[in-house]
Design a protein around this motif. Structure first.
Motif, PDB file in Angstrom:
ATOM      1  N   GLU A  13       0.824  -1.208   0.000  1.00 53.59           N
ATOM      2  CA  GLU A  13       0.000   0.000   0.000  1.00 53.59           C
ATOM      3  C   GLU A  13       0.861   1.261   0.000  1.00 53.59           C
ATOM      4  OE1 GLU A  13      -3.240   2.022   2.889  1.00 53.59           O
ATOM      5  OE2 GLU A  13      -3.622  -0.051   2.312  1.00 53.59           O
ATOM      6  N   LYS A  17       1.185   4.232  -2.822  1.00 53.16           N
ATOM      7  CA  LYS A  17       1.049   5.644  -2.471  1.00 53.16           C
ATOM      8  C   LYS A  17       2.198   6.460  -3.089  1.00 53.16           C
ATOM      9  CE  LYS A  17       0.424   8.382   1.765  1.00 53.16           C
ATOM     10  NZ  LYS A  17       0.331   8.284   3.222  1.00 53.16           N
ATOM     11  N   TYR A  18       3.413   5.947  -2.978  1.00 50.73           N
ATOM     12  CA  TYR A  18       4.568   6.627  -3.563  1.00 50.73           C
ATOM     13  C   TYR A  18       4.478   6.649  -5.086  1.00 50.73           C
ATOM     14  CZ  TYR A  18       7.356   7.430   0.638  1.00 50.73           C
ATOM     15  OH  TYR A  18       7.829   7.909   1.826  1.00 50.73           O
ATOM     16  N   TRP A  35       4.638  13.874   3.866  1.00 56.70           N
ATOM     17  CA  TRP A  35       3.243  13.773   3.440  1.00 56.70           C
ATOM     18  C   TRP A  35       2.412  14.933   3.971  1.00 56.70           C
ATOM     19  CZ3 TRP A  35       2.445  10.770  -0.480  1.00 56.70           C
ATOM     20  CH2 TRP A  35       3.247   9.641  -0.672  1.00 56.70           C
ATOM     21  N   THR A  43      -3.687  15.328  -1.261  1.00 53.94           N
ATOM     22  CA  THR A  43      -3.818  14.073  -0.523  1.00 53.94           C
ATOM     23  C   THR A  43      -5.130  13.374  -0.873  1.00 53.94           C
ATOM     24  OG1 THR A  43      -4.723  15.233   1.396  1.00 53.94           O
ATOM     25  CG2 THR A  43      -2.369  14.766   1.427  1.00 53.94           C
ATOM     26  N   ILE A  46      -4.590  11.546  -4.158  1.00 60.76           N
ATOM     27  CA  ILE A  46      -3.824  10.316  -3.942  1.00 60.76           C
ATOM     28  C   ILE A  46      -4.717   9.250  -3.319  1.00 60.76           C
ATOM     29  CG2 ILE A  46      -1.936   9.271  -2.616  1.00 60.76           C
ATOM     30  CD1 ILE A  46      -0.418  11.954  -3.006  1.00 60.76           C
ATOM     31  N   GLY A  47      -5.473   9.627  -2.289  1.00 55.38           N
ATOM     32  CA  GLY A  47      -6.362   8.674  -1.623  1.00 55.38           C
ATOM     33  C   GLY A  47      -7.415   8.116  -2.568  1.00 55.38           C
ATOM     34  N   ILE A  50      -5.779   5.597  -4.877  1.00 55.27           N
ATOM     35  CA  ILE A  50      -5.485   4.352  -4.155  1.00 55.27           C
ATOM     36  C   ILE A  50      -6.749   3.502  -4.082  1.00 55.27           C
ATOM     37  CG2 ILE A  50      -4.982   3.398  -1.869  1.00 55.27           C
ATOM     38  CD1 ILE A  50      -2.937   5.670  -1.513  1.00 55.27           C
TER      39      ILE A  50
END
Length: 66
Positions: A13, A17-18, A35, A43, A46-47, A50
């Motif tokens: 995970e 994220k990276y 972060w 953010t 990104i979330g 993911i």
């Protein structure tokens, strides 16, 4: 296990994220400021990505079993 070692562990995970941060052009900002240096919008993006990737992976894994 020491705190330092745990922080350096890259789970799948965290790797995702990276990777997403790099794809969005945010990796250098993360390296410089951590972060917490990202905006809420960054953010959230990104979330969201993911979540999308996890769902795709789950669907792919479920289809393999059929």
């Amino acid at each position: 296990m020491s705190k330092e070692l745990r922080e350096k562990e890259f789970t799948p995970e965290l790797m995702m994220k990276y990777e997403i941060a790099e794809e969005l052009g945010l990796l250098e900002k993360v390296k410089s400021f951590g972060w917490g240096g990202l905006t809420a919008k960054e953010t959230g993006r990104i979330g969201g990505l993911i979540t999308v990737r996890k769902k795709k992976n789950q669907n792919r894994d479920q289809n393999k079993g059929e």
